[in-house]
Motif scaffolding. Structure first.
Motif, PDB file in Angstrom:
ATOM      1  N   LYS A   1      40.072  31.635 -37.992  1.00 16.81           N
ATOM      2  CA  LYS A   1      38.818  31.557 -37.221  1.00 16.81           C
ATOM      3  C   LYS A   1      39.091  31.617 -35.724  1.00 16.81           C
ATOM      4  O   LYS A   1      38.337  32.248 -34.966  1.00 16.81           O
ATOM      5  CB  LYS A   1      38.075  30.264 -37.579  1.00 16.81           C
ATOM      6  CG  LYS A   1      37.471  30.267 -38.978  1.00 16.81           C
ATOM      7  CD  LYS A   1      36.772  28.948 -39.273  1.00 16.81           C
ATOM      8  CE  LYS A   1      36.111  28.961 -40.650  1.00 16.81           C
ATOM      9  NZ  LYS A   1      35.449  27.670 -40.969  1.00 16.81           N
ATOM     10  N   GLU A   2      40.166  30.975 -35.300  1.00 13.83           N
ATOM     11  CA  GLU A   2      40.486  30.985 -33.868  1.00 13.83           C
ATOM     12  C   GLU A   2      40.882  32.384 -33.419  1.00 13.83           C
ATOM     13  O   GLU A   2      40.497  32.836 -32.328  1.00 13.83           O
ATOM     14  CB  GLU A   2      41.617  29.988 -33.592  1.00 13.83           C
ATOM     15  CG  GLU A   2      41.825  29.754 -32.113  1.00 13.83           C
ATOM     16  CD  GLU A   2      42.422  28.385 -31.822  1.00 13.83           C
ATOM     17  OE1 GLU A   2      43.073  28.259 -30.780  1.00 13.83           O
ATOM     18  OE2 GLU A   2      42.217  27.449 -32.631  1.00 13.83           O
ATOM     19  N   ILE A   3      41.653  33.092 -34.262  1.00 16.02           N
ATOM     20  CA  ILE A   3      42.029  34.474 -33.931  1.00 16.02           C
ATOM     21  C   ILE A   3      40.777  35.339 -33.844  1.00 16.02           C
ATOM     22  O   ILE A   3      40.629  36.168 -32.935  1.00 16.02           O
ATOM     23  CB  ILE A   3      43.015  35.033 -34.985  1.00 16.02           C
ATOM     24  CG1 ILE A   3      44.367  34.321 -34.876  1.00 16.02           C
ATOM     25  CG2 ILE A   3      43.191  36.541 -34.815  1.00 16.02           C
ATOM     26  CD1 ILE A   3      45.344  34.664 -35.973  1.00 16.02           C
ATOM     27  N   LYS A   4      39.855  35.150 -34.771  1.00 15.20           N
ATOM     28  CA  LYS A   4      38.618  35.935 -34.755  1.00 15.20           C
ATOM     29  C   LYS A   4      37.764  35.612 -33.530  1.00 15.20           C
ATOM     30  O   LYS A   4      37.019  36.477 -33.036  1.00 15.20           O
ATOM     31  CB  LYS A   4      37.834  35.702 -36.050  1.00 15.20           C
ATOM     32  CG  LYS A   4      38.485  36.327 -37.275  1.00 15.20           C
ATOM     33  CD  LYS A   4      37.630  36.193 -38.519  1.00 15.20           C
ATOM     34  CE  LYS A   4      36.424  37.107 -38.493  1.00 15.20           C
ATOM     35  NZ  LYS A   4      36.790  38.533 -38.568  1.00 15.20           N
ATOM     36  N   SER A   5      37.912  34.389 -33.036  1.00 15.92           N
ATOM     37  CA  SER A   5      37.144  34.031 -31.828  1.00 15.92           C
ATOM     38  C   SER A   5      37.603  34.819 -30.612  1.00 15.92           C
ATOM     39  O   SER A   5      36.871  34.952 -29.630  1.00 15.92           O
ATOM     40  CB  SER A   5      37.261  32.526 -31.568  1.00 15.92           C
ATOM     41  OG  SER A   5      38.565  32.189 -31.089  1.00 15.92           O
TER      42      SER A   5
ATOM     43  N   ASP B   1      40.773  40.546 -36.034  1.00 12.20           N
ATOM     44  CA  ASP B   1      40.685  40.238 -37.458  1.00 12.20           C
ATOM     45  C   ASP B   1      41.947  39.512 -37.928  1.00 12.20           C
ATOM     46  O   ASP B   1      43.035  39.714 -37.373  1.00 12.20           O
ATOM     47  CB  ASP B   1      40.523  41.513 -38.288  1.00 12.20           C
ATOM     48  CG  ASP B   1      39.163  42.173 -38.078  1.00 12.20           C
ATOM     49  OD1 ASP B   1      38.198  41.423 -37.853  1.00 12.20           O
ATOM     50  OD2 ASP B   1      39.094  43.415 -38.144  1.00 12.20           O
ATOM     51  N   ALA B   2      41.793  38.693 -38.954  1.00 11.40           N
ATOM     52  CA  ALA B   2      42.948  38.013 -39.553  1.00 11.40           C
ATOM     53  C   ALA B   2      42.597  37.618 -40.980  1.00 11.40           C
ATOM     54  O   ALA B   2      41.437  37.294 -41.281  1.00 11.40           O
ATOM     55  CB  ALA B   2      43.339  36.777 -38.738  1.00 11.40           C
ATOM     56  N   TYR B   3      43.610  37.645 -41.857  1.00 16.47           N
ATOM     57  CA  TYR B   3      43.409  37.348 -43.277  1.00 16.47           C
ATOM     58  C   TYR B   3      44.633  36.635 -43.841  1.00 16.47           C
ATOM     59  O   TYR B   3      45.760  36.836 -43.369  1.00 16.47           O
ATOM     60  CB  TYR B   3      43.211  38.645 -44.084  1.00 16.47           C
ATOM     61  CG  TYR B   3      42.027  39.472 -43.669  1.00 16.47           C
ATOM     62  CD1 TYR B   3      40.814  39.345 -44.326  1.00 16.47           C
ATOM     63  CD2 TYR B   3      42.136  40.380 -42.610  1.00 16.47           C
ATOM     64  CE1 TYR B   3      39.714  40.121 -43.939  1.00 16.47           C
ATOM     65  CE2 TYR B   3      41.057  41.155 -42.223  1.00 16.47           C
ATOM     66  CZ  TYR B   3      39.850  41.020 -42.891  1.00 16.47           C
ATOM     67  OH  TYR B   3      38.769  41.781 -42.502  1.00 16.47           O
TER      68      TYR B   3
ATOM     69  N   THR C   1      47.181  40.151 -39.102  1.00 14.85           N
ATOM     70  CA  THR C   1      46.174  40.235 -38.044  1.00 14.85           C
ATOM     71  C   THR C   1      46.407  41.482 -37.202  1.00 14.85           C
ATOM     72  O   THR C   1      47.498  42.084 -37.242  1.00 14.85           O
ATOM     73  CB  THR C   1      46.243  38.986 -37.146  1.00 14.85           C
ATOM     74  OG1 THR C   1      45.234  39.071 -36.133  1.00 14.85           O
ATOM     75  CG2 THR C   1      47.602  38.853 -36.489  1.00 14.85           C
ATOM     76  N   ASN C   2      45.391  41.854 -36.447  1.00 12.50           N
ATOM     77  CA  ASN C   2      45.560  42.943 -35.470  1.00 12.50           C
ATOM     78  C   ASN C   2      45.621  42.414 -34.051  1.00 12.50           C
ATOM     79  O   ASN C   2      45.604  43.184 -33.087  1.00 12.50           O
ATOM     80  CB  ASN C   2      44.452  43.981 -35.615  1.00 12.50           C
ATOM     81  CG  ASN C   2      43.062  43.402 -35.397  1.00 12.50           C
ATOM     82  OD1 ASN C   2      42.895  42.180 -35.312  1.00 12.50           O
ATOM     83  ND2 ASN C   2      42.059  44.275 -35.303  1.00 12.50           N
TER      84      ASN C   2
ATOM     85  N   SER D   1      51.786  41.551 -37.995  1.00 10.54           N
ATOM     86  CA  SER D   1      50.851  42.589 -37.557  1.00 10.54           C
ATOM     87  C   SER D   1      50.387  43.410 -38.759  1.00 10.54           C
ATOM     88  O   SER D   1      51.131  43.572 -39.737  1.00 10.54           O
ATOM     89  CB  SER D   1      51.530  43.523 -36.552  1.00 10.54           C
ATOM     90  OG  SER D   1      51.991  42.806 -35.432  1.00 10.54           O
ATOM     91  N   PHE D   2      49.149  43.915 -38.678  1.00  7.95           N
ATOM     92  CA  PHE D   2      48.682  44.849 -39.704  1.00  7.95           C
ATOM     93  C   PHE D   2      49.683  45.989 -39.848  1.00  7.95           C
ATOM     94  O   PHE D   2      50.183  46.525 -38.854  1.00  7.95           O
ATOM     95  CB  PHE D   2      47.334  45.461 -39.299  1.00  7.95           C
ATOM     96  CG  PHE D   2      46.140  44.597 -39.577  1.00  7.95           C
ATOM     97  CD1 PHE D   2      46.193  43.547 -40.482  1.00  7.95           C
ATOM     98  CD2 PHE D   2      44.936  44.859 -38.937  1.00  7.95           C
ATOM     99  CE1 PHE D   2      45.073  42.765 -40.737  1.00  7.95           C
ATOM    100  CE2 PHE D   2      43.807  44.088 -39.183  1.00  7.95           C
ATOM    101  CZ  PHE D   2      43.877  43.029 -40.079  1.00  7.95           C
TER     102      PHE D   2
END
Length: 362
Positions: free
Chosen positions: A10-14, A18-20, A44-45, A82-83
């Motif tokens: 969630k913090e990365i998305k903030s 994107d992150a999974y 993540t990217n 990284s993706f």
């Protein structure tokens, strides 16, 4: 740890990226109903340099062709990569097997290609969407796939099996340390090490691959595991000279042959057989005789072994020396053998009177 991973995502998305969660955690969640929340990987990217705001290890290739960083977040450490591609779907195409090509977002939704979900539901091991190229990139994925097949009771998809066989010789190109680590993981599957070995043989893993990998390391298989694996599938002389077979396996093979010879000659007395089968690992020999279809031979040896171990109190050379007045010599051994032959035939009796009688006979 899982909640911390979700918070990190969630913090990365903030930050607008994107992150999974990916990998074994998602696979195990779908297969077993619970994931391995002690080992959570994230993709993540976000440029990984940004994540250096957290207490982290250095960015490295980590033996892979993509950047990885260890992020410490809320007291837990996560491997963040990284993706491998433009987005999560491109990343998942690069995964080794379809069962590993799924991701979970911050809302708990499973993201991935339909074939991955179908293969998990149908318990099928299928090479990832890039196909045979994945085995060419890293041949160790072959052994990794066999481990997954055994651990999760998966059926190997036909084309995947053919790809494995076509790429099998490339295992010799893999770093010995990595081979060692992967082979040990296969043997460490609870209660399934024999199935793992049998599958390796069935698929065509060269029998010298384990020794190519392990001869420079402490081989953690037990002598029994090694013996069952090797004796049944290749000539011992070939293994000895080509594959630097560990000494204890050579000794176990020799002991097995000696036991077979003793047990299959009907003119051997029980005590003569006992002298042979008591010299080594009888339990392994017992197992091997049964595997070879010689149950009656194994049964004979089993009875003699139990009788010798648990029932008969044998005469020692020291007792013979003390009661006969003889010093260590060949005659002491003869007297001891005769006395023990009588004990094995007739049952326990007073050693003093028995030794005295045998001394007078000799």
């Amino acid at each position: 740890m899982f909640n911390s991973a979700i918070n990190l995502i969630k913090e990365i998305k903030s930050f607008g990226f994107d992150a999974y969660i990916v990998g074994g955690c998602v696979r195990d969640l779908l297969m077993n109903g619970s994931g391995n929340y002690e080992d959570i990987d994230i993709v993540t990217n976000i440029p990984l340099d940004i994540l250096k705001i957290y207490e982290t290890a250095d960015i490295s290739k980590n033996k892979k062709d993509f950047d990885v960083i260890i992020v410490e977040y809320e007291g837990h450490k996560f491997e963040v990569a990284s993706f491998r591609g433009e987005n999560i779907y491109e990343d998942l195409k690069n995964r080794d097997f379809t069962i590993n090509a799924l991701a979970q977002d911050q809302n708990g939704e499973i993201v991935g290609h339909d074939i991955s979900k179908q293969d998990i539901e149908n318990k099928v091991l299928r090479i990832g969407l890039k196909g045979e190229e994945l085995f060419n990139e890293d041949p160790l994925r072959i052994l990794r796939g066999l481990r997954f097949a055994v651990k999760y009771n998966l059926t190997i998809e036909a084309e995947t099996l053919e790809c494995m066989r076509r790429c099998m010789d490339k295992l010799f190109q893999v770093d010995k340390h990595r081979l060692y680590e992967e082979f040990i993981k296969g043997l460490a599957i609870n209660g399934k090490w024999d199935r793992y070995i049998n599958l390796c043989i069935e698929v065509g893993v060269p029998l010298n691959i384990p020794f190519f990998a392990l001869k420079h390391h402490c081989f953690k298989m037990t002598p029994t595991q090694r013996f069952v694996y090797l004796y049944r599938n290749t000539p011992i002389i070939t293994l000895k000279f080509l594959f630097a077979l560990p000494n204890e396996v050579i000794k176990l093979h020799t002991f097995y042959n000696e036991c077979c010879m003793a047990l299959m000659f009907e003119n051997k007395t029980d005590y003569e057989i006992w002298k042979v089968i008591s010299k080594g690992d009888w339990n392994t020999v017992d197992t091997m005789l049964c595997l070879e279809g010689m149950e009656s031979v194994a049964e004979r040896g089993r009875k003699i072994y139990v009788r010798g171990m648990d029932e008969i109190h044998f005469v020692s050379g020291k007792e013979v020396e003390e009661l006969s007045g003889l010093s260590a010599c060949k005659k002491v051994g003869i007297i001891m053998d005769i006395a023990n032959e009588i004990l094995m035939t007739c049952g326990n009796m007073n050693h003093r009177s028995l030794i005295t009688k045998v001394v007078n006979m000799v």
